[in-house]
Design an enzyme around this catalytic site. Sequence first.
Site, PDB file in Angstrom:
ATOM      1  N   GLU A  80      -5.434   1.285 -11.553  1.00 60.50           N
ATOM      2  CA  GLU A  80      -4.171   1.221 -10.805  1.00 60.50           C
ATOM      3  C   GLU A  80      -3.130   2.193 -11.354  1.00 60.50           C
ATOM      4  OE1 GLU A  80      -3.646  -2.963 -11.334  1.00 60.50           O
ATOM      5  OE2 GLU A  80      -4.347  -3.416  -9.298  1.00 60.50           O
ATOM      6  N   TYR A 115     -19.104  10.518  12.538  1.00 57.26           N
ATOM      7  CA  TYR A 115     -17.861  11.264  12.378  1.00 57.26           C
ATOM      8  C   TYR A 115     -18.126  12.762  12.296  1.00 57.26           C
ATOM      9  CZ  TYR A 115     -15.928   6.703  11.133  1.00 57.26           C
ATOM     10  OH  TYR A 115     -15.530   5.399  11.136  1.00 57.26           O
TER      11      TYR A 115
END
Length: 400
Positions: free
Chosen positions: A380, A303
């Site tokens: 979360e 990349y």
Amino acid sequence: MPTPAELLAAATADADRTIDLRRRLHRRPEMGLHLPDTQATVMAALGGLPIELTPGRSTTSVVGVLRGARPGPTYLLRADMDALPVQEDTGLPFASEVPGVMHACGHDTHVAMLVGAARLLAERRDEIAGQVVFMVQPGEEGFHGARYMLDEGLLDAVPGAPVSGAFALHSSSTLASGTVHVRPGPIMAAADQWRLTLHGRGGHASEPARTRDPIPVAAEIVLALQSMVTRRVPVTDPAVVTVAHIAAGSTNNVIPDSAFLEGTIRTLSAGRRADVVESVRRVAELVAAAHDMPADFVHEPGYPVTANDAGVAGRVAAAAAELLGPDAVPPMAEPLMGAEDFSYVLERVPGAMAWIGARPQGVDPDEAPPNHSNLAVFDEAPLPAGAALYALMALRALAA
Ligand code: NI
């Protein structure tokens, strides 16, 4: 235009659905460019919304288009959705049910935040002048999934209104939960792989002169590469060259006929990248040549540099500070030397990528298992904040 507080409150009220989606993805991770179950889950999660969905042709990507009440520019929000070849050992109640595959880089949280943002934006269509493109990509973990989507026309998903800005979030299991980290310019490195095979001539270990021993040549190349980096690469535009794998020989009394080396090159600018790739090749081939030893050098491009637009990075930091408070947006002094295929999107349109901290409460920062670990756990609690940040970036770009 909703205030940041209103947006965060709406995202928080929707947290159960966001967490449920995240856990369903976490249980059933898939790898690479073809993730049919994940794709179906994403399509179903976006399905009830006024969003046009287009599955990928060459991969299981999903492109969603939300049209605002009035025409205008097109803004792209991206989440990646692939997992890693890791056996999960977290013991979480929703741990991976697929042996040897784990959402160890938090891409399940990215999808959940993006879908949460899609719900927030769909409810506020009347306040949008333009279109939001939702880019849900497979194959981020080394498979160039973003490039396939670009080749399929991702940036022209809205005919006549090409994508003019882009934003992506990435979760970190080590950064403090609910913090946002962004910087102008390079935020992730370019990653290139290289491989070198030295072709010697084997023989008896007692008679090296009758052989061409590749082992001392390999050792010389390892050291010459490190000298090259420290003497030829300015520290202001740095590079990492790592020899990560050497293989040669089989026992104590045989000189092998070949040696194999491979490693990685990490850089933070396109110019440095081209220069160092060529320098590694030159050093490897010419040290081998000095010892009359044929060498095969292979460079495999990875990349490119993930480079944030300075203006967009500033707007991300401002939006995050308004959502979460200024203390939640500490300055990010240094880029990370990992790589990211959102770089392909940022090569084409101005935009930014940011990190969102998800280290579970009470875990020591030095002890937290990092992304890609079999023990990585993502808090979360910041998922609603991430959804709100995605949505706020799009709303602001399309209200301008
Ligand atoms: Ni990742």
